[in-house]
Design an enzyme around this catalytic site. Structure first.
Site, mmCIF file in Angstrom:
data_model
loop_
_atom_site.group_PDB
_atom_site.id
_atom_site.type_symbol
_atom_site.label_atom_id
_atom_site.label_comp_id
_atom_site.label_asym_id
_atom_site.label_seq_id
_atom_site.Cartn_x
_atom_site.Cartn_y
_atom_site.Cartn_z
ATOM 1 N N ASN A 154 3.234 9.237 -2.423
ATOM 2 C CA ASN A 154 2.655 10.552 -2.096
ATOM 3 C C ASN A 154 3.563 11.362 -1.177
ATOM 4 O O ASN A 154 3.141 11.885 -0.150
ATOM 5 C CB ASN A 154 1.276 10.383 -1.437
ATOM 6 C CG ASN A 154 0.288 9.718 -2.360
ATOM 7 O OD1 ASN A 154 0.168 10.082 -3.522
ATOM 8 N ND2 ASN A 154 -0.417 8.713 -1.859
ATOM 9 N N ARG A 159 11.079 14.988 2.819
ATOM 10 C CA ARG A 159 10.286 14.260 3.819
ATOM 11 C C ARG A 159 10.646 12.771 3.818
ATOM 12 O O ARG A 159 10.682 12.135 4.871
ATOM 13 C CB ARG A 159 8.789 14.436 3.538
ATOM 14 C CG ARG A 159 7.906 13.881 4.640
ATOM 15 C CD ARG A 159 6.498 14.458 4.597
ATOM 16 N NE ARG A 159 5.684 13.904 5.674
ATOM 17 C CZ ARG A 159 4.874 12.858 5.530
ATOM 18 N NH1 ARG A 159 4.772 12.256 4.366
ATOM 19 N NH2 ARG A 159 4.163 12.417 6.555
ATOM 20 N N ARG A 209 1.953 3.809 5.350
ATOM 21 C CA ARG A 209 3.170 3.148 4.866
ATOM 22 C C ARG A 209 3.736 2.181 5.902
ATOM 23 O O ARG A 209 4.453 1.236 5.555
ATOM 24 C CB ARG A 209 4.224 4.192 4.493
ATOM 25 C CG ARG A 209 3.738 5.220 3.469
ATOM 26 C CD ARG A 209 4.753 6.341 3.287
ATOM 27 N NE ARG A 209 4.187 7.468 2.548
ATOM 28 C CZ ARG A 209 3.503 8.467 3.111
ATOM 29 N NH1 ARG A 209 3.313 8.463 4.425
ATOM 30 N NH2 ARG A 209 3.031 9.461 2.389
ATOM 31 N N LYS A 253 5.566 1.815 -10.353
ATOM 32 C CA LYS A 253 6.631 2.817 -10.277
ATOM 33 C C LYS A 253 7.690 2.432 -9.253
ATOM 34 O O LYS A 253 8.897 2.495 -9.520
ATOM 35 C CB LYS A 253 6.037 4.176 -9.951
ATOM 36 C CG LYS A 253 7.066 5.297 -9.924
ATOM 37 C CD LYS A 253 7.214 5.854 -8.536
ATOM 38 C CE LYS A 253 8.224 6.988 -8.497
ATOM 39 N NZ LYS A 253 8.287 7.625 -7.180
ATOM 40 N N PRO A 270 11.198 4.223 -14.421
ATOM 41 C CA PRO A 270 10.128 4.543 -13.469
ATOM 42 C C PRO A 270 9.277 5.703 -13.981
ATOM 43 O O PRO A 270 9.805 6.756 -14.337
ATOM 44 C CB PRO A 270 10.886 4.946 -12.199
ATOM 45 C CG PRO A 270 12.261 4.372 -12.363
ATOM 46 C CD PRO A 270 12.534 4.409 -13.831
ATOM 47 N N ASP A 272 6.135 8.237 -13.100
ATOM 48 C CA ASP A 272 5.126 8.823 -12.230
ATOM 49 C C ASP A 272 4.530 10.018 -12.961
ATOM 50 O O ASP A 272 4.818 10.252 -14.138
ATOM 51 C CB ASP A 272 5.726 9.215 -10.880
ATOM 52 C CG ASP A 272 6.898 10.177 -11.016
ATOM 53 O OD1 ASP A 272 7.139 10.695 -12.139
ATOM 54 O OD2 ASP A 272 7.590 10.431 -10.014
ATOM 55 N N HIS A 274 5.198 13.035 -12.680
ATOM 56 C CA HIS A 274 6.279 13.952 -13.034
ATOM 57 C C HIS A 274 6.898 13.563 -14.383
ATOM 58 O O HIS A 274 7.071 14.393 -15.277
ATOM 59 C CB HIS A 274 7.330 13.907 -11.921
ATOM 60 C CG HIS A 274 8.412 14.928 -12.044
ATOM 61 N ND1 HIS A 274 8.205 16.266 -11.839
ATOM 62 C CD2 HIS A 274 9.720 14.792 -12.363
ATOM 63 C CE1 HIS A 274 9.342 16.914 -12.009
ATOM 64 N NE2 HIS A 274 10.276 16.045 -12.329
ATOM 65 N N GLN A 291 -6.226 10.563 -21.075
ATOM 66 C CA GLN A 291 -6.081 9.880 -19.794
ATOM 67 C C GLN A 291 -5.792 10.881 -18.688
ATOM 68 O O GLN A 291 -4.946 11.760 -18.827
ATOM 69 C CB GLN A 291 -4.925 8.875 -19.887
ATOM 70 C CG GLN A 291 -4.866 7.877 -18.752
ATOM 71 C CD GLN A 291 -5.838 6.733 -18.936
ATOM 72 O OE1 GLN A 291 -6.096 6.303 -20.050
ATOM 73 N NE2 GLN A 291 -6.394 6.258 -17.839
ATOM 74 N N PHE A 322 15.004 13.535 -15.162
ATOM 75 C CA PHE A 322 14.294 13.679 -13.889
ATOM 76 C C PHE A 322 15.056 14.633 -12.981
ATOM 77 O O PHE A 322 14.475 15.534 -12.369
ATOM 78 C CB PHE A 322 14.155 12.311 -13.222
ATOM 79 C CG PHE A 322 13.371 12.331 -11.937
ATOM 80 C CD1 PHE A 322 11.991 12.203 -11.951
ATOM 81 C CD2 PHE A 322 14.019 12.478 -10.717
ATOM 82 C CE1 PHE A 322 11.254 12.235 -10.772
ATOM 83 C CE2 PHE A 322 13.299 12.513 -9.532
ATOM 84 C CZ PHE A 322 11.916 12.384 -9.557
#
Length: 382
Positions: A154, A159, A209, A253, A270, A272, A274, A291, A322
């Site tokens: 998330n 960041r 985390r 992921k 991977p 996600d 995106h 879904q 990506f």
């Protein structure tokens, strides 16, 4: 290879563009600055605090995909931009450092051949490939890769970079200081596993985390040992992925990211939300169309879809798309494929409303933009 794409697309979070075309970061317990010409990767390695007194501690030379240039020795030679035409290094370290870079960027992989294969199999990839050339997969240290990607939950790239920097400053060993910036090595498993780490990282803004980082490090040391992560390089991809998923904070992921970017599993894709959107938007992927959230089953199905399309290096191809979808690189598409004149005229009207003034040049096929707003400047090229 393109450093700007490879180092800034969310594989590693340790590199910054410190001058135009020059990238500085930490790899293998050393601080590096990298730059490149058409066929050459130039590098400079800075002396660490602990060996800063050694003669010739700073090194600079180039690493090419086919060969490494012969080097000359200059005692204590500073790195200067005008010296890019020669290779300067200390004798005892040059070959080791060049080999570290070859390994890190996996220069043995013939990326041009892979791009051709992917383009032949995939028309959409072929459209993207001409713009986003040279996106290589890094072969990172497994510990750094795993614990960096636990921070990605998330989160967004800028960041995550800040969190990884704070993690290294708090728990890593200092390496050197350049232009008022201090560089640190990535923390060891023992440092991450300390019982005080969770509270410390929560104070640094890691939130939930923090617990995952400390508990995963402790579980690895208590259950598997120091060499376990690196040992996963030698087992099949499904086994490595499932082993990683036993760790706190590691889902499918994150496990696939670690497999692809540090454990020699180029087939790992991977997935996600995106990547799921890329599959639906650009490939009309319709399986489980109703879904609303990513499940492990859907993750595997999308991964299998791309593995069938792209082959054994599917994870590398996935990273090109990506990268091409990241907001920070959208200007590359606009520069390479400018919008038709009609569209630009429509946008011109919108710009006028935003206090932007555009001027047509002679043949009205190029647009020059002058802005009355200091916050916005638009450039449209032919």
């Amino acid at each position: 290879m393109r450093l700007d794409l490879t180092l800034a697309c969310g594989q590693s979070f340790r590199w910054r563009e410190t001058a135009e075309g020059h990238w500085t970061g930490v790899m293998g317990g050393r601080v590096w600055t990298l730059t490149q010409t058409d066929d050459t990767l130039w590098f400079h390695v800075y002396a660490n605090h602990q060996d800063g007194q050694k003669e010739g501690g700073d090194t600079k030379r180039r690493a090419g995909e086919k060969n490494v240039a012969e080097s000359k020795r200059r005692k204590g030679a500073p790195w200067k931009e005008e010296e890019d035409s020669r290779a300067v290094t200390s004798e005892q370290n040059s070959d080791v450092e060049a080999e570290m870079l070859r390994d890190y960027f996996q220069l043995h992989v013939k990326l041009g051949d892979l791009y051709k294969e992917w383009g032949s199999a995939d028309g959409h990839f072929k459209q993207i490939a001409d713009i986003f050339t040279g996106v290589r997969m890094l072969r990172q240290d497994p510990t750094e890769c795993l614990f960096s990607f636990i921070c990605t939950s998330n989160n967004h790239i800028s960041r995550i970079q800040g969190m990884v920097d704070r993690l290294c400053q708090s728990l890593g060993e200092p390496l050197c200081q350049l232009d008022q910036t201090s560089y640190y090595n990535f923390p060891t498993l023992s440092a991450l596993a300390d019982i005080s780490v969770e509270a410390r990282l929560r104070d640094l803004g890691f939130g939930y985390r923090a617990r995952f980082l400390q508990q995963s490090a402790k579980q690895i040391l208590d259950t598997h040992g120091l060499q376990w992560l690196e040992g996963l390089r030698r087992v099949p991809y499904p086994e490595a992925r499932d082993a990683l998923r036993t760790l706190p904070g590691v889902g499918t992921k994150v496990a696939d990211c670690v497999c692809l970017m540090s454990l020699d599993k180029p087939e790992a894709v991977p997935v996600d939300t995106h990547v799921w959107q890329i599959a639906k938007r650009d490939y009309k992927y319709a399986a489980n169309n109703g879904q609303k959230s990513l499940t492990d089953k859907l993750h595997k199905e999308i991964g299998d879809f791309f593995r069938k399309l792209w082959g054994p290096y599917a994870g590398w191809a996935h990273s090109v798309l990506f990268c091409a979808d990241l907001k920070k690189f959208q200007s590359l598409k606009e520069t390479t494929h400018p919008k038709p004149l009609k569209t630009r005229k429509e946008e011109d009207e919108k710009c006028k409303k935003s206090n932007l003034k555009r001027e047509f040049d002679g043949d009205k096929t190029n647009l020059k933009t002058k802005s009355k707003c200091r916050k916005a400047q638009v450039s449209v090229q032919k």
